[in-house]
Write a protein that holds these residues in place. Sequence first.
Motif, PDB file in Angstrom:
ATOM      1  N   VAL A 262      11.055  74.146  10.811  1.00  0.00           N
ATOM      2  CA  VAL A 262      11.098  75.555  11.058  1.00  0.00           C
ATOM      3  C   VAL A 262      12.364  76.065   9.801  1.00  0.00           C
ATOM      4  O   VAL A 262      12.010  77.201   9.359  1.00  0.00           O
ATOM      5  CB  VAL A 262      11.657  76.026  12.403  1.00  0.00           C
ATOM      6  N   CYS A 263      13.065  75.484   9.524  1.00  0.00           N
ATOM      7  CA  CYS A 263      14.171  75.537   8.269  1.00  0.00           C
ATOM      8  C   CYS A 263      13.439  75.624   7.194  1.00  0.00           C
ATOM      9  O   CYS A 263      13.564  76.487   6.510  1.00  0.00           O
ATOM     10  CB  CYS A 263      15.118  74.443   8.261  1.00  0.00           C
ATOM     11  N   ARG A 264      12.613  74.664   6.867  1.00  0.00           N
ATOM     12  CA  ARG A 264      11.682  74.651   5.553  1.00  0.00           C
ATOM     13  C   ARG A 264      10.752  76.022   5.795  1.00  0.00           C
ATOM     14  O   ARG A 264      10.776  76.734   4.481  1.00  0.00           O
ATOM     15  CB  ARG A 264      10.870  73.650   5.538  1.00  0.00           C
ATOM     16  N   GLU A 265      10.294  76.376   6.669  1.00  0.00           N
ATOM     17  CA  GLU A 265       9.322  77.742   6.691  1.00  0.00           C
ATOM     18  C   GLU A 265      10.210  78.823   6.464  1.00  0.00           C
ATOM     19  O   GLU A 265       9.790  79.836   5.788  1.00  0.00           O
ATOM     20  CB  GLU A 265       8.615  77.765   8.000  1.00  0.00           C
ATOM     21  N   LEU A 266      11.369  78.903   6.999  1.00  0.00           N
ATOM     22  CA  LEU A 266      12.375  80.113   6.875  1.00  0.00           C
ATOM     23  C   LEU A 266      12.834  80.214   5.473  1.00  0.00           C
ATOM     24  O   LEU A 266      12.835  81.275   4.887  1.00  0.00           O
ATOM     25  CB  LEU A 266      13.712  80.013   7.796  1.00  0.00           C
ATOM     26  N   LEU A 267      13.130  79.125   4.862  1.00  0.00           N
ATOM     27  CA  LEU A 267      13.575  78.993   3.313  1.00  0.00           C
ATOM     28  C   LEU A 267      12.456  79.600   2.485  1.00  0.00           C
ATOM     29  O   LEU A 267      12.412  80.288   1.425  1.00  0.00           O
ATOM     30  CB  LEU A 267      14.049  77.693   3.009  1.00  0.00           C
ATOM     31  N   LYS A 268      11.088  79.284   2.786  1.00  0.00           N
ATOM     32  CA  LYS A 268      10.061  79.394   2.068  1.00  0.00           C
ATOM     33  C   LYS A 268       9.843  81.131   2.263  1.00  0.00           C
ATOM     34  O   LYS A 268       9.391  81.670   1.185  1.00  0.00           O
ATOM     35  CB  LYS A 268       8.686  78.680   2.589  1.00  0.00           C
ATOM     36  N   GLU A 269       9.854  81.667   3.455  1.00  0.00           N
ATOM     37  CA  GLU A 269       9.948  83.165   3.413  1.00  0.00           C
ATOM     38  C   GLU A 269      10.752  83.782   2.701  1.00  0.00           C
ATOM     39  O   GLU A 269      10.668  84.771   2.090  1.00  0.00           O
ATOM     40  CB  GLU A 269       9.794  83.368   5.049  1.00  0.00           C
TER      41      GLU A 269
ATOM     42  N   TYR B 227      23.415  81.493   5.125  1.00  0.00           N
ATOM     43  CA  TYR B 227      23.574  81.603   6.670  1.00  0.00           C
ATOM     44  C   TYR B 227      22.625  80.781   7.397  1.00  0.00           C
ATOM     45  O   TYR B 227      22.868  79.995   8.396  1.00  0.00           O
ATOM     46  CB  TYR B 227      23.264  83.022   6.976  1.00  0.00           C
ATOM     47  N   VAL B 228      21.328  80.724   7.025  1.00  0.00           N
ATOM     48  CA  VAL B 228      20.317  79.621   7.663  1.00  0.00           C
ATOM     49  C   VAL B 228      20.761  78.299   7.567  1.00  0.00           C
ATOM     50  O   VAL B 228      20.624  77.533   8.341  1.00  0.00           O
ATOM     51  CB  VAL B 228      18.907  80.007   6.840  1.00  0.00           C
TER      52      VAL B 228
ATOM     53  N   SER C 265      15.549  80.868  15.744  1.00  0.00           N
ATOM     54  CA  SER C 265      15.088  80.580  14.455  1.00  0.00           C
ATOM     55  C   SER C 265      13.686  80.956  14.351  1.00  0.00           C
ATOM     56  O   SER C 265      12.987  81.276  13.335  1.00  0.00           O
ATOM     57  CB  SER C 265      15.318  79.179  13.641  1.00  0.00           C
ATOM     58  N   LEU C 266      12.830  80.314  15.507  1.00  0.00           N
ATOM     59  CA  LEU C 266      11.509  80.432  15.333  1.00  0.00           C
ATOM     60  C   LEU C 266      10.980  81.884  15.553  1.00  0.00           C
ATOM     61  O   LEU C 266       9.970  82.436  14.897  1.00  0.00           O
ATOM     62  CB  LEU C 266      10.793  79.799  16.479  1.00  0.00           C
ATOM     63  N   THR C 267      12.013  82.612  16.379  1.00  0.00           N
ATOM     64  CA  THR C 267      11.428  84.051  16.460  1.00  0.00           C
ATOM     65  C   THR C 267      11.814  84.942  15.025  1.00  0.00           C
ATOM     66  O   THR C 267      11.101  85.767  14.632  1.00  0.00           O
ATOM     67  CB  THR C 267      12.473  84.704  17.554  1.00  0.00           C
ATOM     68  N   TYR C 268      12.936  84.465  14.311  1.00  0.00           N
ATOM     69  CA  TYR C 268      13.227  85.073  13.041  1.00  0.00           C
ATOM     70  C   TYR C 268      11.930  84.691  12.046  1.00  0.00           C
ATOM     71  O   TYR C 268      11.791  85.651  11.283  1.00  0.00           O
ATOM     72  CB  TYR C 268      14.448  84.795  12.505  1.00  0.00           C
ATOM     73  N   LEU C 269      11.633  83.501  12.105  1.00  0.00           N
ATOM     74  CA  LEU C 269      10.663  83.109  11.218  1.00  0.00           C
ATOM     75  C   LEU C 269       9.298  84.072  11.276  1.00  0.00           C
ATOM     76  O   LEU C 269       8.547  84.549  10.557  1.00  0.00           O
ATOM     77  CB  LEU C 269      10.226  81.792  11.275  1.00  0.00           C
ATOM     78  N   CYS C 270       8.807  84.403  12.810  1.00  0.00           N
ATOM     79  CA  CYS C 270       7.822  84.916  13.106  1.00  0.00           C
ATOM     80  C   CYS C 270       7.982  86.567  12.626  1.00  0.00           C
ATOM     81  O   CYS C 270       7.171  87.112  12.136  1.00  0.00           O
ATOM     82  CB  CYS C 270       7.548  84.837  14.598  1.00  0.00           C
TER      83      CYS C 270
END
Length: 110
Positions: free
Chosen positions: A10-17, A34-35, A60-65
């Motif tokens: 999830v962290c990697r996906e957030l950083l990719k976004e 912050y992330v 974090s999953l909700t924010y990624l979505c």
Amino acid sequence: MASLSSPLRVCRELLKELRTIQGPSYKQSLAYNYVLDQFRKNKVTGERYCRAQQEAHHASLTYLCLLASTRNHLALYNLYHGKGERSPEEVASLVGLRLPTQPGGKGWEK
């Protein structure tokens, strides 16, 4: 409860976004810091059940979505947004259709 993906993924996906949104200078942004701080703060501990960690993971999953959905929405909006008046041929090709053609030899076509 459905199984959640790993926090590292999830962290990697957030950083990719974030990289997609902000470009190559995403590491200097406040969102990036912050992330990473939140993921470091909510690491797995020796406790058997950590509710705060699960809540942070769910957030974090909700924010990624949200980020992925916003990016997809903007791409679709830019693709299908009205660009003024379109010809019937353009509108038909936009939805995957072709306009019928008049068979030749009638004498009134150009």
